[in-house]
Scaffold this active site. Structure first.
Site, mmCIF file in Angstrom:
data_model
loop_
_atom_site.group_PDB
_atom_site.id
_atom_site.type_symbol
_atom_site.label_atom_id
_atom_site.label_comp_id
_atom_site.label_asym_id
_atom_site.label_seq_id
_atom_site.Cartn_x
_atom_site.Cartn_y
_atom_site.Cartn_z
ATOM 1 N N GLU A 9 0.806 -1.227 0.000
ATOM 2 C CA GLU A 9 0.000 0.000 0.000
ATOM 3 C C GLU A 9 0.837 1.273 0.000
ATOM 4 O OE1 GLU A 9 -3.169 0.150 2.859
ATOM 5 O OE2 GLU A 9 -3.563 -1.977 2.663
ATOM 6 N N ASP A 82 -2.642 -4.551 3.327
ATOM 7 C CA ASP A 82 -2.824 -4.870 4.749
ATOM 8 C C ASP A 82 -3.821 -6.008 4.955
ATOM 9 O OD1 ASP A 82 -0.991 -2.956 5.434
ATOM 10 O OD2 ASP A 82 -2.471 -1.387 5.784
ATOM 11 N N ASP A 84 -6.410 -6.312 6.976
ATOM 12 C CA ASP A 84 -7.785 -6.072 7.409
ATOM 13 C C ASP A 84 -8.713 -6.000 6.190
ATOM 14 O OD1 ASP A 84 -7.054 -3.664 6.318
ATOM 15 O OD2 ASP A 84 -7.051 -2.561 8.201
ATOM 16 N N GLU A 86 -10.163 -3.495 4.728
ATOM 17 C CA GLU A 86 -9.792 -2.432 3.791
ATOM 18 C C GLU A 86 -8.657 -2.920 2.894
ATOM 19 O OE1 GLU A 86 -11.257 1.151 2.597
ATOM 20 O OE2 GLU A 86 -11.846 0.191 4.477
ATOM 21 N N TYR A 283 1.211 -4.691 13.112
ATOM 22 C CA TYR A 283 0.129 -3.928 12.480
ATOM 23 C C TYR A 283 -0.675 -3.156 13.513
ATOM 24 C CZ TYR A 283 -3.463 -2.868 9.041
ATOM 25 O OH TYR A 283 -4.319 -2.218 8.186
ATOM 26 N N ARG A 285 -3.697 -1.602 13.283
ATOM 27 C CA ARG A 285 -5.175 -1.601 13.316
ATOM 28 C C ARG A 285 -5.633 -2.984 13.754
ATOM 29 N NH1 ARG A 285 -4.517 1.159 8.304
ATOM 30 N NH2 ARG A 285 -4.723 3.411 8.609
ATOM 31 N N HIS A 328 -5.090 -12.491 14.801
ATOM 32 C CA HIS A 328 -4.274 -11.286 14.723
ATOM 33 C C HIS A 328 -3.568 -11.093 16.061
ATOM 34 C CE1 HIS A 328 -7.088 -9.482 11.430
ATOM 35 N NE2 HIS A 328 -6.464 -10.587 11.048
#
Length: 776
Positions: A9, A82, A84, A86, A283, A285, A328
Site C-alpha cells: 500500500e 494490509d 484487514d 480495507e 500492524y 489496526r 491477529h
C-alpha cells in the site's frame, strides 16, 4: 525484468520489504486505494442489486498505468496489502483494475514487516478472501447511501452544504448529550473533613468517610474535636497486588497516547503507521490483545536478560470485543530487545510506549502491603480512616504504569501515602483538622481518547474507523476540540488548630477544559433533527448491530446485498417522508423581550451561523440581527448576554480623519478603518476597546505587515515576496511558491518569480498529494 511483482500500500513499506527480497522481486506501492466509487448519484445501482460504479481518480492514473505495465511483464503478481478488510478490498481492486489472472496472482498477508514474516507469507500464499471484500463493500455502500440521501435532507431542512454520516452522527450525538447533561447538572456542596496527626516525617492524614452538607454540622464536628482523644481502634494490614494491562489494541493505544503523550487520535495513527511501515511494530489496526508464541518467547527472553527471572510471568490475554480476530496480534514491538529506536521525537515516544506496555504485560505482578487504620474520636460516634500503601515488589511497575482518565483530575494518589508505625490502642496527637467545602462535578466532557473508548464500549466502529470518524466530525464543524477557561468559584475552609477554629473563604478555578470536545450550535441542531426524524440512524444499539452484521458478512454468514436491502428500503421511505413533512430546523429559542421596545428576542441558526434577532420578520420594522460571539451557544446564551451583542458595531473614534468601528464578523471581533479590517487580539474584549487602543492595534498590524513584505513588483501588484511562518516564499496571485535554496529572496526578479511559479504548477504531483493554493 524481475519475475515477481509484489504490490503493497505505501512507498515506505515497499522500501523496507524490497531490502528483504532478492533480485527476483520488484516491490511497488499502490499508494492506498487505486479507485473509488464515482462521485455522482449513479455510483450505486440500487435496482441492480447495489452494483457499484468505480473510477480511477486522476492522481492515481499514472500509478495504475505503471502497475499494469509491470504486471504484464511479471510471471507472478503478489498482492500484499494490509490484512484487514480495507486491505483485502485494495487487493481485489488491484486484481480487477490491473486485469490480473487467478493463475499467476497470489494474495499474502503479514502482521509485521520483518524478513522472517515476509518469507513466511510468500511460502503460504492464499486467494483473495471475498467475504472480507464484501464486508468492506457493504460498509462503503451503506455509508454512501446514508450520506447521499441524508445530506440533501439537511440542505433543505437545516442549512445548505451540510452532510451526515452513519458512525459520525452517533459520535456527535454522544458529545451533544454529554454537553446537555453538563448544562443541566446542579452542583451540590459538602464539607470534607481531613485530620493531620503527628508532626514532621511522622505526620499522616486521615479522612472522615462521610461529608457534611451544612456548614453548621461541619463546624460542630470540629468543635467537638477540641480536646477530644483520638485512638487507633483497628489496624488491618493485608497484601494486595496489581496486574499489568493487556498489550495495546488500536483503541487502547489511542487512549494511552492521548493521556501520556498528549497525541490526538489521528496523530497517534499517523505515527504508528510510520513505525509499522519501517518494520518497528506490528500492524497498528487491531482489536486483539493476543500475542503470538514467538512474541511471548522473545519477551520472556528479554525480561530475564534485562531484569531477572523473578520479573517474568507468562500471560495470555483474551479479547472481549465481539468479532475480534484472535489470529491477529496486539500492537507490539517487532523486536523486544530494541528498547528504543532511531526516529523523530514522536516516533521514539510512541514506540517506547508500545514497547513498555507489551513487555509489562509479560512481567510479574506488583506486590503491596496495604494498611487501613480506623481512628475513634472520644466525643463523636464517627471514625476517621487512614490508608497507607507500601510497595514490596515493583514487578511490571519497573517498566510501566497505565494511566486513566481520572489521573487528570488528581483523584488517584491519596492511597499511596506511607503510614508511620502504628499500634492498636495507640493515642494520637491531632496537629490540625480542616473542613473544606467541595463541590460535586458533572460527567467529564469527552477527550478524543475518551470518545474512542465510549464508541468501543458501545460496539460502534472498528479499529480502522475511530480516527477518521473523530477527524470528520471536527472537519464538518459539528464538533470543536478546544481549551476553555474556567471560572473563579469561592469555597469555605474551617480549620481547627489547638483550641481555635478559624474560618476563611478561598477561591479556585473551576470548569477549565483542555483539549475537550464541544458540540457546535450547528452540530446540536443537526443532531436533534436526526434524532427526531432518523432515530434509527443515530441509535447506539442499531449502529452496533450494523457492525455485527459486517462481521457476519466477513465470516461468510450473511449475504451483503440482503443486509443492505433490509436497511435501505425503510431508510429510503423515511427520507421521502421527512422531505415532505418535516419543518425547517433552526434550534430557535425565545430569550424574552427587549426592555426598551418590548419586541421579542430569539436566538437560532441561520445560513451564516448562530445569531440573535430582535423583532419579527413580518413586522413593518426590519428586525435587528447580531452574530453570537466565540464561546456562546444558542442553548445557553441569556437575555442579558444577547442584549450586549447589540452594542456592536460601535464607533470608537477617528484615526487619519477616518472613522474606526469595532464589530464582530465571521472570524471574530475586528476594527474597520478606511476599508481595511484589523482583528482584535484574543484577550481584548471588543466592548472595552477605546480610541487609543484601536489606534495601537491598527499601527501594530501595519508595522507587522510591512516587515512581512520583502519585495513587490510594479508590473504585477498581486506578486509579492513575503516572510512566512516557514521562511520566505513567493505569493504569485493565488499560488504560493517555494524559493529554492541558494536563491536570495530580495534579489529575485519578476521574471524569475514567474518562471518558478510556472515550473511548480507544471511539476507532477505525488499520488495523493494536494497542491496548496489560497482560497478564493
Amino acid at each position: 525484468m524481475a519475475k515477481n511483482l509484489l504490490i503493497v500500500e505505501s512507498p515506505a513499506k515497499a522500501k523496507t520489504i524490497e531490502g528483504y527480497l532478492g533480485k527476483d522481486f520488484t516491490v511497488k506501492s499502490s499508494y492506498g486505494h487505486i479507485r473509488d466509487l464515482v462521485k455522482s448519484e449513479d455510483a450505486i445501482d440500487i435496482k441492480n442489486n447495489f452494483a457499484q460504479k468505480y473510477e480511477v481518480p486522476a492522481d492515481k492514473k499514472q500509478v495504475v498505468s505503471e502497475l499494469k505495465k509491470l504486471a504484464k511483464e511479471a510471471e507472478v503478481v503478489w498482492l500484499a496489502s494490509d490484512e484487514d478488510r480495507e486491505g483485502e478490498a485494495i487487493s481485489w481492486h488491484l486484481f480487477d483494475t490491473l486485469g490480473l489472472k487467478e493463475a499467476n496472482t497470489r494474495r499474502i498477508v503479514f502482521h509485521e514487516i520483518t524478513k522472517p514474516a515476509i518469507t513466511r507469507a510468500i511460502e503460504n500464499p492464499r486467494k483473495i478472501d471475498y467475504n472480507l471484500v464484501y464486508a468492506q463493500q457493504a460498509r462503503r455502500v451503506l455509508d454512501r447511501l446514508v450520506g447521499f440521501e441524508l445530506s440533501p435532507v439537511l440542505w433543505k431542512k437545516v442549512k445548505p452544504s451540510l452532510s451526515a454520516g452513519r458512525v459520525q452522527s452517533v459520535a456527535v450525538r454522544l458529545i451533544v448529550e454529554r454537553e446537555r447533561e453538563i448544562i443541566k447538572f446542579t452542583t451540590e456542596a459538602a464539607f470534607k473533613i481531613v485530620a493531620i496527626f503527628g508532626k514532621g516525617r511522622e505526620a499522616f492524614k486521615a479522612e472522615l468517610p462521610e461529608r457534611f452538607t451544612k456548614q453548621g454540622d461541619a463546624e460542630r464536628f470540629l468543635s467537638d474535636c477540641i480536646g477530644a482523644t483520638f485512638t487507633v481502634t483497628s489496624l488491618e494490614t493485608r497484601p494486595t497486588k496489581r496486574s499489568p494491562a493487556a498489550p495495546f489494541t488500536t483503541s487502547t493505544l489511542q487512549q494511552e497516547a492521548s493521556r501520556k503523550l498528549g497525541f490526538s487520535v489521528s496523530r497517534t495513527m499517523t505515527v504508528a503507521q510510520k513505525l509499522y511501515e519501517s518494520g518497528k511494530i506490528t500492524y497498528m489496526r487491531t482489536d486483539s490483545v493476543n500475542l503470538s508464541d514467538l512474541a511471548l518467547n522473545t519477551a520472556a527472553k528479554e525480561i530475564n536478560s534485562a531484569y531477572g527471572e523473578k520479573y517474568h510471568q507468562l500471560r495470555t490475554y483474551k479479547t472481549k470485543s465481539a468479532g475480534a480476530q484472535e489470529a491477529h496480534e496486539a500492537i507490539r514491538p517487532t523486536y523486544f530487545d530494541a528498547h528504543t529506536i532511531d526516529g523523530d521525537n514522536s516516533e521514539k515516544r510512541l514506540y517506547e510506549l508500545i514497547w513498555k506496555r507489551a513487555i509489562a504485560s509479560q512481567m510479574s505482578e506488583a506486590l503491596f502491603e496495604k494498611t487501613t487504620a480506623k481512628i475513634s474520636i472520644s466525643t463523636r460516634k464517627e471514625e476517621l480512616i487512614a490508608n497507607g500503601e507500601v510497595m514490596k515488589f515493583d514487578g511490571f511497575l519497573k517498566v510501566y504504569l497505565e494511566s486513566s482518565d481520572e489521573d487528570d483530575e488528581a483523584q488517584n494518589g491519596e492511597d499511596n501515602a506511607i503510614l508511620p508505625p502504628l499500634n492498636k490502642g495507640q493515642k494520637l496527637d491531632l496537629s490540625e483538622m480542616t473542613a473544606t467545602e467541595r463541590f460535586s462535578r458533572p460527567a467529564a466532557r469527552y477527550t478524543e481518547a475518551a470518545l474512542v473508548k465510549k464508541l468501543e464500549e458501545l460496539g460502534i466502529g472498528r479499529p480502522s474507523t475511530y480516527a477518521p470518524t473523530i477527524s470528520t466530525i471536527q472537519n464538518r464543524g459539528y464538533v470543536v476540540k478546544e481549551d476553555r477557561e474556567g471560572k473563579q468559584r469561592n469555597f469555605r475552609v474551617l480549620t481547627l488548630k489547638g483550641q481555635n477554629i478559624t474560618k476563611e473563604e478561598k477561591s479556585e478555578n473551576t470548569g477549565a477544559e483542555r483539549n475537550k470536545l464541544f458540540p457546535t450550535d450547528i452540530g446540536s441542531v443537526v443532531n436533534d433533527f436526526l434524532v427526531q426524524y432518523f432515530k434509527e440512524i443515530v441509535d447506539y444499539h442499531f449502529t452496533a448491530s450494523v457492525e455485527k452484521q459486517f462481521d457476519e458478512i466477513a465470516q461468510g454468514l450473511e449475504e451483503w446485498t440482503t443486509m443492505i436491502r433490509n436497511f435501505y428500503q425503510p431508510f429510503h421511505k423515511g427520507v421521502e417522508n421527512t422531505i415532505e413533512t418535516a419543518d425547517k430546523a433552526t434550534g430557535e429559542r425565545e430569550l424574552g423581550v427587549h426592555p426598551d421596545s418590548g419586541k421579542k428576542i430569539s436566538v437560532r441558526i441561520g445560513r451564516f451561523g448562530p445569531f440573535v434577532q430582535v423583532g419579527e420578520s413580518d413586522e413593518n420594522d426590519k428586525p435587528l440581527y447580531a452574530s453570537l460571539r466565540a464561546g456562546q451557544s444558542i442553548e445557553t446564551i441569556t437575555l442579558d448576554e444577547a442584549l450586549e451583542l447589540f452594542k456592536l458595531p460601535k464607533k470608537v473614534g477617528q484615526f487619519e480623519d477616518k472613522d474606526m468601528t469595532v464589530a464582530i464578523g465571521k472570524f471574530g471581533p475586528y476594527i474597520r478603518h478606511d476599508g481595511a479590517f484589523y482583528s482584535l487580539p484574543k484577550d481584548v474584549d471588543p466592548l472595552d476597546v477605546g480610541e487609543e487602543q484601536a489606534i495601537e492595534i491598527i499601527v501594530d498590524k501595519r508595522k507587522r505587515d510591512s516587515e512581512r513584505v520583502i519585495k513587490t513588483f510594479a508590473e504585477a501588484p498581486d506578486v509579492k515576496i513575503l516572510n512566512g511562518r516557514w521562511g520566505p516564499y513567493i505569493e504569485f496571485g493565488k499560488q504560493n511558491v517555494k524559493i529554492p535554496k541558494g536563491k536570495e529572496p530580495a534579489e529575485l526578479s519578476y521574471e524569475e518569480c514567474k518562471a518558478l511559479a510556472d515550473a511548480e504548477a507544471k511539476a507532477p504531483k505525488k499520488p495523493g498529494a494536494k497542491r496548496f493554493v489560497k482560497k478564493k
